[in-house]
Design an enzyme around this catalytic site. Structure first.
Site, short mmCIF file in Angstrom:
data_model
loop_
_atom_site.label_atom_id
_atom_site.label_comp_id
_atom_site.label_asym_id
_atom_site.label_seq_id
_atom_site.Cartn_x
_atom_site.Cartn_y
_atom_site.Cartn_z
CG ASP A 12 -0.22 0.02 2.56
OD1 ASP A 12 -0.81 0.54 3.54
OD2 ASP A 12 0.92 -0.46 2.63
CG ASP A 17 3.95 0.08 1.49
OD1 ASP A 17 3.78 1.04 2.27
OD2 ASP A 17 3.41 -1.03 1.62
CG ASN A 41 0.55 3.44 4.09
OD1 ASN A 41 0.36 3.53 5.30
ND2 ASN A 41 1.50 2.67 3.57
CB THR A 125 4.63 -4.24 2.84
OG1 THR A 125 4.19 -3.69 1.58
CG2 THR A 125 5.79 -5.19 2.61
CG PHE A 166 -2.28 1.19 9.53
CD1 PHE A 166 -2.00 0.81 8.23
CD2 PHE A 166 -3.45 1.90 9.79
CE1 PHE A 166 -2.85 1.16 7.20
CE2 PHE A 166 -4.32 2.24 8.77
CZ PHE A 166 -4.02 1.87 7.46
CG ASN A 167 0.37 -3.03 7.43
OD1 ASN A 167 -0.13 -2.03 6.92
ND2 ASN A 167 1.64 -3.35 7.27
CG HIS A 240 7.20 0.33 9.52
ND1 HIS A 240 7.28 0.13 10.88
CD2 HIS A 240 6.73 1.60 9.35
CE1 HIS A 240 6.86 1.22 11.51
NE2 HIS A 240 6.53 2.13 10.60
CG ASP A 241 6.03 -1.69 4.40
OD1 ASP A 241 5.43 -0.79 3.80
OD2 ASP A 241 5.58 -2.25 5.42
#
Ligand code: RIB
Ligand code: CA
Length: 315
Positions: A12, A17, A41, A125, A166-167, A240-241
């Site tokens: 996203d 990402d 996102n 992700t 969040f994910n 993060h991803d």
């Protein structure tokens, strides 16, 4: 000779990402079969457009298919403002250079997995809606999946609610389906991704690559840094991803601990939490390899090598 690991990136975009797309396209140990998108996102249209623009920016040509706009239960939640109005603010990005696949995300995943001569690794992700829908629609392809290495959850606190990342929060029912699938799962939660910080030193290393791509990435990460500082009070943003993919590239990038992980679906204050039993208190059997410690230097070397490799081809 070891063949590259075939992967599908479900994302996203989203600044982090975007970094995962670059790493997937550039690293020689990976064969990026395709990209699927899921709202998170930003709206599905925004994150799909962003995936196309990142590919145009780095001359990446792979099939891109739109996926789910809404979670499996309920309606799409308000997309977070961490990534800006476009969901990828901070730099001028080129327009898409190729059309989207005619397949849906689930259809593209099924097509790529069915036609690959090796087992495929899925790298989600964003919210897990597409992955859950693929697993439900194609049980006959489960044995063609090598790993599902996802960015999501946390062994500690959350970032969207006190205990939900969040994910997972965006589609807990989908996460529950994936976690109960019995497939080989690797979880990169906030506990490890918060170690992947884009510090000023890292931004400077990227700038020193002295390519248009590197400069664009630094502009994007500076925007990401500003919103993370404003919203979370973190001096440097966690990228993060790409962690979920880096672990597939080089297993020594992280320390993995097998543990039972469940998704809280009904907690009044904890819905979307990943309940990680690190000390065997539940008596449940382990269903996930949980990434715990990041080799930060190895991670950023992989990331910066990818940006350099893609950027130098543009000179
Ligand atoms: O909580 C972090 C996750 O949510 C990352 O994947 C970020 O891109 C957003 O999707
Ligand atoms: Ca994401």
């Amino acid at each position: 000779m070891t063949l590259p690991t075939p992967i599908i990136l479900d994302c996203d975009p989203g600044h982090d990402d975007a970094m995962a797309i670059l790493l997937a396209a550039a690293n020689p140990a990976i064969e990026l079969l395709g990209i699927t998108t899921v709202s998170g996102n930003g709206s599905l249209d925004k994150v799909t457009y962003n995936a196309q623009r990142v590919c145009a920016l780095a001359n990446i040509v792979v099939p891109i298919a739109k996926g789910a706009n809404d979670p499996m239960a309920g309606k799409a939640s308000a997309a977070p403002t961490i990534h800006g109005v476009s969901a990828l603010d901070g730099a001028e990005l080129p327009e898409p250079t190729f059309e989207l696949s005619n397949f849906s995300a689930v259809e593209l995943i099924a097509d790529l997995v069915s036609n690959c001569d090796r087992k495929v690794t899925l790298i989600p992700t964003g919210p897990l809606t597409n992955i859950a829908m693929f697993l439900q629609a194609h049980p006959e392809l489960h044995d063609r999946i090598e790993h599902i290495s996802f960015m999501g959850g946390s062994t500690e606190r959350g970032n969207w609610t006190p205990y939900a990342e969040f994910n997972i929060w965006a589609d807990p029912e989908a996460a529950d389906i994936v976690l109960r699938s019995g497939l080989p799962l690797i979880m990169s939660g906030l506990n490890i991704t918060h170690q992947a910080l884009a510090t000023p030193e890292i931004l400077n290393r990227i700038l020193q690559l002295d390519t248009k791509l590197a400069n664009t990435i630094v502009d994007l990460l500076k925007f990401f840094a500003d919103t993370y500082r404003d919203v979370f009070g973190m001096p440097d943003p966690p990228v993060h991803d790409p962690v979920a993919l880096a672990i597939i590239i080089d297993a020594s990038v992280a320390k993995l601990v097998s543990a039972p992980v469940s998704i809280e679906l009904t907690g009044e204050f904890t819905r979307g939490a990943t309940v990680v039993d690190l000390h065997g208190t539940t008596g449940q059997s382990a269903n996930v390899d949980v990434a715990m410690e990041l080799d930060v230097d190895k991670f950023w070397n992989l990331m910066i090598e990818a940006i350099d490799s893609l950027g130098s081809k543009q000179k």
